[in-house]
Design an enzyme around this catalytic site. Structure first.
Site, PDB file in Angstrom:
ATOM      1  N   CYS A 257       0.917  -1.069  -0.090  1.00  0.00           N
ATOM      2  CA  CYS A 257       0.020  -0.143   0.020  1.00  0.00           C
ATOM      3  C   CYS A 257       0.937   1.409   0.005  1.00  0.00           C
ATOM      4  O   CYS A 257       2.117   1.056   0.099  1.00  0.00           O
ATOM      5  CB  CYS A 257      -0.827  -0.048   1.380  1.00  0.00           C
ATOM      6  SG  CYS A 257      -2.086  -1.289   1.499  1.00  0.00           S
TER       7      CYS A 257
ATOM      8  N   ASP B  18      16.912  38.234 -14.673  1.00  0.00           N
ATOM      9  CA  ASP B  18      15.773  38.745 -15.086  1.00  0.00           C
ATOM     10  C   ASP B  18      15.097  39.835 -14.402  1.00  0.00           C
ATOM     11  O   ASP B  18      15.272  39.743 -13.152  1.00  0.00           O
ATOM     12  CB  ASP B  18      14.663  37.394 -14.687  1.00  0.00           C
ATOM     13  CG  ASP B  18      13.374  37.620 -14.998  1.00  0.00           C
ATOM     14  OD1 ASP B  18      12.849  37.155 -16.498  1.00  0.00           O
ATOM     15  OD2 ASP B  18      12.342  37.885 -14.572  1.00  0.00           O
TER      16      ASP B  18
END
Length: 481
Positions: free
Chosen positions: A34, A440
């Site tokens: 699981c 930037d």
């Protein structure tokens, strides 16, 4: 992750979503494995064994749980990788490299021998490359059986099996049942489309992610309508479309794809996970970035912000070059011209969404004047042509499985490509979590810095998640505009 049993069991008890996909648990009393977030009754500690991946659990003889569905678990973030080479191999295998080619071919592409690749993967993941590939194919088949009404022959081939007989045998051997027995309760089919679920670790800032992608595309290629992301797709000679949206109340995306894409589904799913950064661990990232005074407010406003990736690294590179020194809106307009001129027509349910993005192969063969005629200078047109030829002939690979430093150097060697473009592509095309285009102007403004060197110094506190910090800075500008 160090699979310390007591820590793993504590994570199971809390069902903490941050551990979903990081490990799996095999339960000896049921023979099932699981996810740590499974909602079944908690097994006793002495019945639990922990595994780093689904393939290891399968190799130990466990079958996947039908309730928590291990095939829906998020993957491993690249920052969590034990070995960069092993991570690159895993990424390629997950996208079907051993279905379409041999172990020897994959090893050669990674600069290794086959035995060396086997050893690297086994040291990192505890299973062989072939076992990883086999588990990936079986889990994809299980997902297609549970979520679609595709005929079993199409399920087998879409998952990468060479024959239906081999698929049936391996499925029965590994999962203890015939594939058709798992189909009970599957959703009704929808004409011309396939609906799948993709798990992720919460939180997910969907509006920021989808909005970023749509604002830099072209309406003929991708768009967002009412929070639903839609785009055209081209893989080789196959075209189609996809749409994605969060499933209310669940940590899953609902992905709908045209049935024309079934033959390339395994490649597409790996690309979609990269496009939406679904393997990230946002709670860990947000906690780290939130410790910085500048970032704390941004993280509170946009928890779970992801790095927008790429279905095709060349497409993102093309957009980045088109966007050099012009506004996002202007770059979008020019990209739209490229899509109209060079992109293949695609039939979709939405008339305005009707073109695939231009491929490297098409632009590599295009005449220089054709490229200039889309509104570019000769210098920029030459950059696009050079990039397209490098990608088309395989000299330059812009995917998360690429070796980062050589790829960065190869990009810098191309005319018209500088550090900003390289860092931007390292974030989006290569999927690296610690890239930063420090020159930037938007990042400098949002961070309150005057010079790139000042931003780099400030960003030391954000390592190893500077790519996510950059996304938060850009998002803050979008919210303020």
């Amino acid at each position: 992750m160090n699979l310390e049993p007591d820590i793993c069991y504590a994570a199971m008890q809390s069902r903490d979503t941050r551990f979903d996909g990081v490990f799996f648990v095999g339960v000896s009393s049921t023979g099932i494995f699981c996810r740590p977030v499974c909602t079944v009754r908690l097994p006793r500690r002495d019945r639990c064994t922990f595994y780093a991946n689904a393939a290891s659990a399968e190799a130990a003889g466990y079958r996947p749980c039908l309730r928590c569905r291990p095939e829906l678990a998020p993957g491993t973030s690249r920052i969590d990788a034990v070995s960069r080479t092993a991570a690159r191999a895993f990424t390629r295998i997950d996208a079907g490299a051993l279905t379409d080619g041999s172990l020897e071919t994959l090893a050669a592409e990674l600069g290794l021998g086959a035995r060396q690749l086997r050893r690297v993967v086994e040291q990192a993941y505890g299973v062989s490359p072939v076992q990883l590939a086999q588990t990936r194919r079986l889990l994809l088949a299980k997902q297609l059986i549970a979520d679609t009404r595709l005929p079993m022959s199409e399920v087998a081939f879409a998952a990468g099996f060479s024959s239906v007989r081999r698929f049936n045998h391996l499925f029965q051997l590994r999962y203890g049942m015939n594939p058709t027995a798992m189909r009970r309760g599957a959703q009704p089919a929808e004409d011309g489309r396939i609906v799948l679920k993709l798990g992720y670790r919460p939180p997910l800032h969907w509006d920021g992610l989808a909005g970023f992608l749509a604002s830099r595309g072209a309406t003929a290629v991708e768009r967002v309508d009412g929070g639903v992301y839609r785009r055209t797709v081209q893989v080789g000679d196959i075209t189609g479309w996809l749409q994605a949206e969060p499933e209310p109340g669940r940590d899953q995306l609902r992905l709908t794809v045209s049935d024309t894409l079934v033959p390339v589904l395994r490649h597409l799913l790996a690309g979609v996970r990269h496009l939406f950064d679904l393997n990230a661990s946002p709670a860990v990232i947000d906690e780290h970035l939130g410790g910085d005074p500048l970032m704390a407010g941004f993280v509170r406003r946009a928890p779970g912000l992801r790095i927008p990736g790429a279905l095709d690294g060349f497409e993102v590179a093309l957009r980045a070059i088109l966007g050099q020194q012009i506004s996002v809106k202007a770059a979008t307009t020019v990209f739209g011209r490229f899509a109209t001129t060079f992109g293949r027509p695609v039939v979709t349910p939405w008339p305005e969404l009707n073109r695939a993005a231009p491929t490297a192969e098409i632009l590599a063969d295009a005449g220089l004047q054709q490229i200039i005629d889309q509104g570019l200078t000769q210098r920029r047109a030459r950059t696009i042509q050079a990039l397209a030829r490098e990608v088309a002939d395989g000299s330059l690979v812009l995917t998360p499985s690429a070796d980062v430093e050589p790829t960065q150097q190869a990009l810098l060697a191309l005319p018209g490509i500088g550090p900003w473009t390289v860092q931007y592509l390292t974030m989006r095309a290569l999927g690296q979590p610690d890239a930063l285009p420090e020159s930037d102007l938007g990042l400098l403004r949002a961070a309150g810095c005057d010079r790139p060197a000042e931003l780099l110094t400030r960003a030391e506190a954000w390592r190893p998640w500077r790519s996510y910090a950059a996304m938060h800075l850009w998002q803050s500008l979008a919210l303020s505009d």
